[in-house]
Scaffold this motif. Structure first.
Motif, short mmCIF file in Angstrom:
data_model
loop_
_atom_site.label_atom_id
_atom_site.label_comp_id
_atom_site.label_asym_id
_atom_site.label_seq_id
_atom_site.Cartn_x
_atom_site.Cartn_y
_atom_site.Cartn_z
N VAL A 912 0.86 -1.18 0.00
CA VAL A 912 0.00 0.00 0.00
C VAL A 912 0.90 1.24 0.00
O VAL A 912 1.44 1.61 1.04
N PRO A 913 1.07 1.89 -1.17
CA PRO A 913 1.92 3.09 -1.21
C PRO A 913 1.17 4.29 -0.62
O PRO A 913 -0.03 4.23 -0.35
N LEU A 914 1.90 5.38 -0.44
CA LEU A 914 1.28 6.62 0.00
C LEU A 914 0.79 7.40 -1.22
O LEU A 914 1.51 7.51 -2.22
N ASP A 915 -0.44 7.92 -1.14
CA ASP A 915 -0.88 8.79 -2.23
C ASP A 915 -0.21 10.16 -2.07
O ASP A 915 0.41 10.47 -1.04
N ALA A 916 -0.30 10.98 -3.08
CA ALA A 916 0.42 12.25 -3.11
C ALA A 916 0.03 13.16 -1.95
O ALA A 916 0.88 13.83 -1.35
N GLU A 917 -1.25 13.19 -1.61
CA GLU A 917 -1.69 14.07 -0.53
C GLU A 917 -1.11 13.63 0.81
O GLU A 917 -0.63 14.46 1.60
N SER A 918 -1.13 12.33 1.08
CA SER A 918 -0.57 11.82 2.34
C SER A 918 0.93 12.06 2.40
O SER A 918 1.49 12.42 3.44
N TYR A 919 1.60 11.87 1.25
CA TYR A 919 3.05 12.07 1.22
C TYR A 919 3.39 13.54 1.45
O TYR A 919 4.33 13.87 2.18
N ALA A 920 2.61 14.43 0.87
CA ALA A 920 2.84 15.87 1.07
C ALA A 920 2.67 16.25 2.53
O ALA A 920 3.47 17.01 3.09
N SER A 921 1.65 15.71 3.19
CA SER A 921 1.43 16.01 4.61
C SER A 921 2.58 15.49 5.47
O SER A 921 2.99 16.14 6.44
N ARG A 922 3.11 14.32 5.11
CA ARG A 922 4.21 13.74 5.89
C ARG A 922 5.48 14.57 5.78
O ARG A 922 6.21 14.75 6.76
N ARG A 923 5.75 15.09 4.60
CA ARG A 923 7.00 15.83 4.38
C ARG A 923 6.91 17.30 4.79
O ARG A 923 7.94 17.93 5.03
N ALA A 924 5.70 17.82 4.90
CA ALA A 924 5.54 19.26 5.13
C ALA A 924 5.64 19.61 6.60
O ALA A 924 5.44 18.78 7.49
N SER A 925 5.95 20.88 6.85
CA SER A 925 5.94 21.43 8.20
C SER A 925 4.80 22.44 8.27
O SER A 925 4.98 23.63 8.04
N GLY A 926 3.60 21.95 8.52
CA GLY A 926 2.45 22.83 8.60
C GLY A 926 1.55 22.73 7.38
O GLY A 926 1.93 22.21 6.32
N THR A 927 0.35 23.23 7.51
CA THR A 927 -0.68 23.11 6.47
C THR A 927 -0.29 23.86 5.20
O THR A 927 -0.45 23.34 4.08
N ALA A 928 0.25 25.06 5.33
CA ALA A 928 0.60 25.85 4.15
C ALA A 928 1.67 25.15 3.33
O ALA A 928 1.61 25.10 2.09
N GLU A 929 2.66 24.59 4.01
CA GLU A 929 3.73 23.90 3.30
C GLU A 929 3.22 22.62 2.65
O GLU A 929 3.70 22.23 1.58
N ALA A 930 2.24 21.95 3.27
CA ALA A 930 1.66 20.74 2.68
C ALA A 930 1.03 21.08 1.32
O ALA A 930 1.13 20.30 0.36
N TRP A 931 0.41 22.24 1.24
CA TRP A 931 -0.20 22.65 -0.03
C TRP A 931 0.90 22.86 -1.08
O TRP A 931 0.73 22.47 -2.25
N THR A 932 2.03 23.45 -0.70
CA THR A 932 3.15 23.66 -1.64
C THR A 932 3.67 22.31 -2.14
O THR A 932 3.94 22.13 -3.34
N TRP A 933 3.83 21.37 -1.21
CA TRP A 933 4.29 20.03 -1.61
C TRP A 933 3.32 19.36 -2.59
O TRP A 933 3.73 18.81 -3.60
N LYS A 934 2.03 19.41 -2.24
CA LYS A 934 1.03 18.74 -3.09
C LYS A 934 1.01 19.36 -4.49
O LYS A 934 0.94 18.65 -5.51
N LYS A 935 1.10 20.67 -4.55
CA LYS A 935 1.10 21.35 -5.85
C LYS A 935 2.32 20.91 -6.67
O LYS A 935 2.22 20.65 -7.89
N HIS A 936 3.46 20.80 -6.00
CA HIS A 936 4.68 20.39 -6.70
C HIS A 936 4.57 18.94 -7.18
O HIS A 936 4.95 18.63 -8.32
N LEU A 937 4.06 18.04 -6.34
CA LEU A 937 3.92 16.64 -6.74
C LEU A 937 3.00 16.52 -7.95
O LEU A 937 3.26 15.73 -8.88
N ASP A 938 1.92 17.31 -7.96
CA ASP A 938 1.00 17.29 -9.10
C ASP A 938 1.72 17.75 -10.38
O ASP A 938 1.52 17.17 -11.46
N SER A 939 2.57 18.76 -10.24
CA SER A 939 3.28 19.27 -11.42
C SER A 939 4.25 18.24 -11.99
O SER A 939 4.56 18.25 -13.18
N GLN A 940 4.73 17.34 -11.13
CA GLN A 940 5.67 16.30 -11.57
C GLN A 940 4.95 15.01 -11.96
O GLN A 940 5.59 14.03 -12.36
N GLY A 941 3.63 15.00 -11.83
CA GLY A 941 2.86 13.80 -12.16
C GLY A 941 3.05 12.68 -11.16
O GLY A 941 2.83 11.50 -11.48
#
Length: 1004
Positions: A912-941
């Motif tokens: 069971v891999p991590l989906d992009a949203e869960s991975y962004a939350s794990r790597r981010a420091s706070g809600t705002a940064e999680a959004w930056t991570w998720k946006k970047h992951l989407d841009s990279q497919g």
């Protein structure tokens, strides 16, 4: 007459000694009165009250009705007159009554210990045992108080969260018993852990002590009876015989365990050591040794526990007093996690709490029925002319005496203000008798006060509490006075008081800065506000000398000095097996799980501001705190545990340094013991990135060319590759192992340790990593590796020579790695949003795999394909996080590997891999940064991410010398309760990969 005033002054510590001795020397008046005789029936009632456990209150009623001296049955005198008591204890120094001595001998084996000893023997025993509770020894006991109390406060925290009601007299009893065991015997009884872990309450040793205490009271009562009746009813119950057996077995075990350790390994001046030395010198017998141990254990826990219970009740009954005490505790313990470790805090830093302690001793004396003495062959005159008959038995009832209105204003009121300095000066100090007085006063008074104030100050700082009793608890007098039915409390945490958010905010602000723009000043302010912070994270960041100290590791000391340090770690059994045994000896399930790991990664390093563990009591525990938990240790304690030579060696090699103020020993690296088959390897790395972020290293790790860039710490991914592949290899002498992005060199080191003569080449972009890799090889014995400095994403690398830090000429990678037969790597893999400066800086060079997370991985596979081209059975093993690990990934790997190069590829990822949203939350420091991570992951497919392992193996050409297509297999590791594929304790995942690697021919 026997004054013995010289011994009293020498052997006791009451602050009013000189006053008492001077008073004792004054001339006594002629007889003026005798004790008032009471009717025969009063004696019968007295015995009944003893049996009911209320004799102290009966004594008080009689004293109020019949005055300060009365006699029962023409033999038993009770006195509550201060002048008379002073003469009895100081001028005449009367012996204890035979009934009391008999009770002590019943409980504490035939000798009765120091409590039952006649004067001459008592003098010898007092002088022998006093060093164990001297002022200097008690003043240094704060670490042991803290260690013993740690599960106590965990119990209160659990109760605060669950709103559980705690009967605190029993909890305090377990605390003081564990504490006295640690102090006097060198071990706790594990009682608090039993409460915390919801196990059955009492252990046999506790039950045995309770039985013997009540039996001792029964024996004292028998002394009042006529001899014919005494012989008729006096019997020894079966439970008493059982209790004696249990106590004997326990004490024998303590003694044998201590003897098995050896004198050189036990430096504490604890009572057991002192008594064993006396036994070896023929001063005491083994039975006398055990009697002394029991005396001090019983006297050291029971009285203090009940006093703490009554103290907590009185404070809970007065909310204004509780608030004042909280503010006082907060003043000396700024942080919620603080513990009073400085003697100055206990000596004069808690004046209000000290007054509450003294008033509790007066109002709720721990031995309320008092002390006993016996007059000799001749009558004596005491006090204002009171004549005491020959051979009479004297009782000094503490409860009644300490409520005598002649000496106490409003004696029935609990009033700590009566102990204010101005009022203390005019009070006769002998009127507080809780710890007795005279030459035979209580040796443990200083210890009881230090422990009680330490525990209560910490409790008041951390919790509000409410007592559920609607009236003052009924008391029961046995050998000591306790709440008859216990005292129930609820607790509420003080963790959310106003200073905690401010402190957290300060830490957060300090972490956001680099050493170049005031992070040092801010972290120093953090330490000022939170003086109990012992995390290496904070102290490294607050020390201006940290940059220079970081430069020492890998450079400091010669080969002999470096290996001497490791020899010391081996000598104290600093290995995973011993760590598991020390930490999980009472939890078989946790021990089994921890032993499955090759390294102690089940212990997490402390982050800035986190509360420290209890101070260690042996070198192994100290090394765990220093080099695994990244926790600073008190420097004086470190010198005591390690010795100054070892501390000096740590500085020379660069693994730890004293703080600039000389208070702490600060670890500047992790030293991780790693188990590989039957060997233990010692691997140095820099501290966890959380620690490094506010240091020079942390602020420069984004710079790929910096000589001081941080070295990757040992984490589940690196240990995962060790467990799943490196430790299963069978290299031979002509193998050439290449570790790409080596960091600490752990993967290559593990493989090389399994085969003598195997050559190793380690590649990294920064020289610090290469220096530390060299150090790790020197520590563990394999031949020194060839070190190569360079970026594999470029065309060339350079040989690196750490002895003079010389860098060779640019050389193509194929030429540098031409002999390679085996490659391992733990490459940087995070798909970092490179346009976000804060994120890029925090994850730095050793974590970033570029925008896609695969830039380094792509270069690595291409390099491996080139370096291993044409070598049969050559293998590449990679641990990483894989982006979109599906069929597209197989295509990408085939492209990187290159057309015309046959090979076999195995990819293992989580089911069971991590989906992009869960991975962004794990790597981010706070809600705002999680959004930056998720946006970047989407841009990279990137839709899915999974940790895993990638194995590549060269395949031979077919019979027609035609190239074959690369064979790709992707295996999903089944999900288990043990965690991820990387989790070091996940045996199931290791068995899964081992079976498939064997089938595919990657391991034999």
């Amino acid at each position: 007459m026997n004054k013995n005033s010289d011994l009293y002054v020498a052997d006791t510590s009451a602050m009013w000694n000189e006053t008492l001795v001077a008073a004792a020397a004054t001339e006594k008046p002629t007889p003026k009165r005798r004790p008032k005789p009471l009717p025969f029936v009063s004696g019968i009632k007295y015995l009944l009250e003893v049996a009911r456990g209320t004799v102290h209150k009966y004594q008080y009623r009689l004293a109020k009705e019949h005055g300060d001296a009365f006699i029962i049955w023409n033999k038993y005198v009770t006195i509550t007159n201060a002048d008379a008591i002073r003469d009895i204890l100081y001028v005449y120094n009367l012996e204890k009554s035979p009934d009391a001595n008999n009770a002590f001998k019943v409980m504490f084996f035939p000798t009765g210990g120091i409590l039952g000893a006649p004067w001459k023997e008592w003098v010898q025993q007092r002088r022998m045992t006093a060093p164990a509770l001297s002022e200097n020894v008690v003043g240094a006991l704060a670490p042991k108080f803290e260690e013993a109390a740690q599960p106590f406060f965990e119990i209160l925290e659990q109760a605060a969260k669950t709103k559980e009601v705690l009967e605190m007299d029993y909890v305090f009893t377990c605390l003081t018993m564990d504490t006295i065991g640690l102090i006097l015997l060198g071990r706790t009884f594990g009682l608090l852990e039993r409460i915390r872990d919801k196990q059955s309450k009492k252990v046999p040793f506790q039950e045995a002590l309770d039985i013997m205490a009540q039996h001792a009271v029964d024996e004292a009562v028998y002394g009042f009876l006529p001899p014919w009746l005494n012989k008729t009813i006096r019997k020894t119950p079966e439970k008493v015989l059982w209790a004696k057996k249990i106590l004997n077995l326990f004490l024998d075990d303590c003694i044998e365990q201590r003897l098995s350790i050896g004198a050189d390994s036990q430096k504490d001046t604890n009572l057991l050591n002192i008594l064993l030395e006396a036994e070896q010198e023929g001063i005491i017998t083994r039975e006398e040794l055990k009697a002394q141990l029991l005396v001090f254990v019983f006297a050291g826990y029971d009285t203090t526990a009940h006093t703490l219970s009554f103290m907590l009740y009185e404070v809970a009954s007065n909310p204004d007093l509780q608030k004042e005490l909280f503010l006082e505790a907060k003043e000396v313990l700024p942080s919620f996690s603080s513990f009073p470790r400085e003697q100055k805090v206990l000596s004069d830093g808690l004046p209000l709490l000290d007054r509450v302690w003294l008033e509790t001793l007066r109002y709720h004396p721990a031995t309320a029925s008092g002390a006993t003495r016996v007059v000799g062959e001749d009558p004596i005159i005491v006090g204002d002319g009171l004549e005491l008959p020959a051979k009479c038995f004297i009782t000094i009832p503490f409860y009644a005496f300490q409520r005598n209105p002649a000496y106490w204003e409003n004696p029935e009121t609990f009033d700590p203000s009566r102990w204010e300095p101005g009022k203390m000066k005019v009070r006769d100090p002998i009127t507080l008798m809780t710890f007795s007085a005279g030459p035979r006063n209580c040796l443990g008074a200083r210890l009881a006060r230090a422990e009680a104030l330490s525990v209560m100050a910490t409790l008041l700082r951390r919790f509000n509490f409410t007592c559920l009793e609607t009236s003052e608890p009924e008391t029961f007098q046995s050998l000591t006075t306790r709440p008859r039915d216990g005292i129930r409390f609820t607790f509420q945490s003080n963790v959310s008081d106003e200073d905690e958010p401010l402190l957290k905010s300060l830490y957060a602000k300090a972490r956001s800065l680099t050493i170049d723009n005031n992070s040092v000043t801010l972290f120093q302010e953090c330490l000022k506000r939170n003086p109990t912070d012992r995390t290496a994270a904070t102290w490294i960041a607050a020390e201006t000398a940290s940059p220079k100290r970081h430069d020492v590791l890998g450079r400091g000391g010669d080969l002999l000095q470096r290996r001497k340090l490791i020899d010391y770690l081996k000598s104290i059994d600093f290995n995973n097996s011993s760590i598991v045994g020390l930490l999980f000896s009472k939890n078989h399930a946790q021990a089994t799980k921890a032993r499955a790991s090759s390294a102690p990664l089940y212990l997490q390093p402390l982050r800035p501001g986190m509360p420290p563990p209890a101070p260690p009591c042996d070198p192994l525990s100290a090394c765990i705190q220093l080099f695994v938990l990244a926790c600073c240790l008190p420097l004086d304690l470190s010198i005591h545990l390690f010795g100054k030579q070892v501390i000096d060696l740590m500085q020379i090699v660069g693994v730890a340094f004293p703080s600039s103020d000389g208070s702490l020993l600060i670890p500047y690296c992790h030293i991780t013991p790693v188990s590989v088959r039957d060997k233990t390897l010692y691997v140095a790395t820099d501290l966890h990135p959380t620690v490094l972020l506010s240091t020079t290293i942390g602020s420069q790790i984004h710079d790929s060319t910096d000589d001081n860039g941080a070295v990757m710490y040992i984490s589940p991914d690196s240990i995962g590759l060790v467990d799943h592949w490196c430790s299963l290899q069978k290299p031979v002498g002509d193998d050439v192992i290449v570790d790409v992005g080596c960091g600490s060199g752990i993967q290559a080191l593990c493989i090389a340790s399994l085969a003598a003569g195997a050559k190793v080449k380690c590649i990294d972009i920064n020289k610090r990593a290469l220096r530390i890799t060299q150090l790790n090889f020197e520590w563990n014995g394999p031949d020194a590796p060839n070190l190569i400095q360079g970026d594999i994403m470029t065309t060339y690398g350079h040989r690196f020579f750490p002895e003079n830090e010389h860098v060779g000429e640019e050389t193509p990678w194929k030429e540098l790695l031409g002999e390679a037969t085996m490659m391992v790597s733990n490459p940087p893999f995070l798909p970092v949003p490179v346009n976000d400066l804060a994120i890029s800086k925090r994850h730095g060079w050793f974590s970033s795999g570029g925008s896609s997370g695969e830039e380094f991985l792509e270069s690595l596979v291409k390099l491996a394909s080139t370096a291993l081209d044409g070598k049969k059975d050559s293998t590449v093993a990679i641990v990483s996080e894989f982006m979109n690990p599906g069929n597209d990934f197989a295509i990408r790997v085939a492209q990187w590997w290159g057309q015309g190069r046959p090979g076999r590829v195995l990819l293992f990822t989580n089911q069971v891999p991590l989906d992009a949203e869960s991975y962004a939350s794990r790597r981010a420091s706070g809600t705002a940064e999680a959004w930056t991570w998720k946006k970047h992951l989407d841009s990279q497919g990137i839709q899915d991410v999974s940790p895993g392992f990638l194995f590549l193996k060269q395949s031979p050409l077919n019979s027609n010398n035609q190239s074959t297509q690369i064979e790709f297999s992707h295996y999903l590791v089944p999900k288990t309760e043990s965690g991820s594929i990387w989790t070091p304790t996940n045996l199931a995942s290791r068995q899964f990969t081992k079976r498939l690697l064997t089938i595919a021919g990657f391991i034999e």
